[in-house]
Design a protein around this motif. Sequence first.
Motif, PDB file in Angstrom:
ATOM      1  N   CYS A  49       8.171  40.716 -16.454  1.00 50.40           N
ATOM      2  CA  CYS A  49       7.121  40.159 -15.599  1.00 50.40           C
ATOM      3  C   CYS A  49       6.688  41.172 -14.540  1.00 50.40           C
ATOM      4  O   CYS A  49       5.496  41.327 -14.267  1.00 50.40           O
ATOM      5  N   LYS A  50       7.650  41.857 -13.944  1.00 46.95           N
ATOM      6  CA  LYS A  50       7.304  42.873 -12.940  1.00 46.95           C
ATOM      7  C   LYS A  50       6.458  43.984 -13.563  1.00 46.95           C
ATOM      8  O   LYS A  50       5.464  44.408 -12.986  1.00 46.95           O
ATOM      9  N   THR A  53       2.927  42.626 -14.311  1.00 44.72           N
ATOM     10  CA  THR A  53       2.204  42.401 -13.059  1.00 44.72           C
ATOM     11  C   THR A  53       1.709  43.710 -12.480  1.00 44.72           C
ATOM     12  O   THR A  53       0.549  43.831 -12.061  1.00 44.72           O
ATOM     13  N   LEU A  56      -1.185  45.152 -14.786  1.00 43.58           N
ATOM     14  CA  LEU A  56      -2.451  44.432 -14.626  1.00 43.58           C
ATOM     15  C   LEU A  56      -3.086  44.700 -13.262  1.00 43.58           C
ATOM     16  O   LEU A  56      -4.299  44.898 -13.157  1.00 43.58           O
ATOM     17  N   TYR A  57      -2.283  44.729 -12.225  1.00 41.60           N
ATOM     18  CA  TYR A  57      -2.787  44.983 -10.874  1.00 41.60           C
ATOM     19  C   TYR A  57      -3.354  46.408 -10.778  1.00 41.60           C
ATOM     20  O   TYR A  57      -4.440  46.617 -10.230  1.00 41.60           O
ATOM     21  N   ILE A 107       3.492  44.498  -4.963  1.00 39.28           N
ATOM     22  CA  ILE A 107       2.964  43.511  -5.914  1.00 39.28           C
ATOM     23  C   ILE A 107       4.027  43.125  -6.941  1.00 39.28           C
ATOM     24  O   ILE A 107       4.032  41.990  -7.439  1.00 39.28           O
ATOM     25  N   ALA A 108       4.939  44.030  -7.243  1.00 37.90           N
ATOM     26  CA  ALA A 108       6.002  43.729  -8.213  1.00 37.90           C
ATOM     27  C   ALA A 108       6.846  42.540  -7.757  1.00 37.90           C
ATOM     28  O   ALA A 108       7.278  41.727  -8.579  1.00 37.90           O
ATOM     29  N   ARG A 110       5.811  40.056  -6.254  1.00 35.59           N
ATOM     30  CA  ARG A 110       4.997  38.833  -6.291  1.00 35.59           C
ATOM     31  C   ARG A 110       4.721  38.373  -7.725  1.00 35.59           C
ATOM     32  O   ARG A 110       3.871  37.510  -7.944  1.00 35.59           O
ATOM     33  N   CYS A 111       5.456  38.934  -8.682  1.00 35.40           N
ATOM     34  CA  CYS A 111       5.265  38.492 -10.065  1.00 35.40           C
ATOM     35  C   CYS A 111       5.734  37.046 -10.198  1.00 35.40           C
ATOM     36  O   CYS A 111       6.595  36.585  -9.449  1.00 35.40           O
ATOM     37  N   PRO A 112       5.155  36.300 -11.130  1.00 36.93           N
ATOM     38  CA  PRO A 112       5.481  34.880 -11.265  1.00 36.93           C
ATOM     39  C   PRO A 112       6.964  34.578 -11.500  1.00 36.93           C
ATOM     40  O   PRO A 112       7.485  33.597 -10.976  1.00 36.93           O
ATOM     41  N   HIS A 114       9.595  36.439 -10.535  1.00 40.01           N
ATOM     42  CA  HIS A 114      10.302  36.693  -9.276  1.00 40.01           C
ATOM     43  C   HIS A 114      10.157  35.483  -8.354  1.00 40.01           C
ATOM     44  O   HIS A 114      11.134  35.001  -7.774  1.00 40.01           O
ATOM     45  N   LYS A 115       8.943  34.978  -8.247  1.00 41.84           N
ATOM     46  CA  LYS A 115       8.699  33.795  -7.420  1.00 41.84           C
ATOM     47  C   LYS A 115       9.472  32.594  -7.951  1.00 41.84           C
ATOM     48  O   LYS A 115      10.062  31.831  -7.186  1.00 41.84           O
TER      49      LYS A 115
END
Length: 129
Positions: A49-50, A53, A56-57, A107-108, A110-112, A114-115
């Motif tokens: 996910c990281k 993310t 894409l960012y 931003i890494a 804030r990946c889904p 991680h959250k």
Amino acid sequence: MSISIRQNEASALRLTAVAAGHELALDMPAPQGEGPDPHDYFDTALGGCKAMTVLLYARRKEYPLETVEVKVERDASRERAGVYGLSVTLTLHGNLDDAQRQDLLSIADRCPIHKLMTQTEVEVTTRLG
């Protein structure tokens, strides 16, 4: 989304998970099996996910990121006490300046996934089928 898991042999710990039409092997680490085990997939979800993310960012911001590598290290020594430690190292390849690198690092986190792992209460219900 539904994931199905089946035991491959009646006497073995080897399992097969099917997610989005793709088969994933599940096992236990040596000496009981050959791995990967469910913990490996949990850790992999975070690293993958990281990476996605960040990629894409970087594309959206038009940063010159060529590739990203992610290494996830697990410290499960205190898992029974309720602490499961994951340390993630990002290696960013490309002609990025320091500000872009720091932005991608930020931003890494804030990946889904991680959250999900750190900010969400997960409810699990198990029932017989």
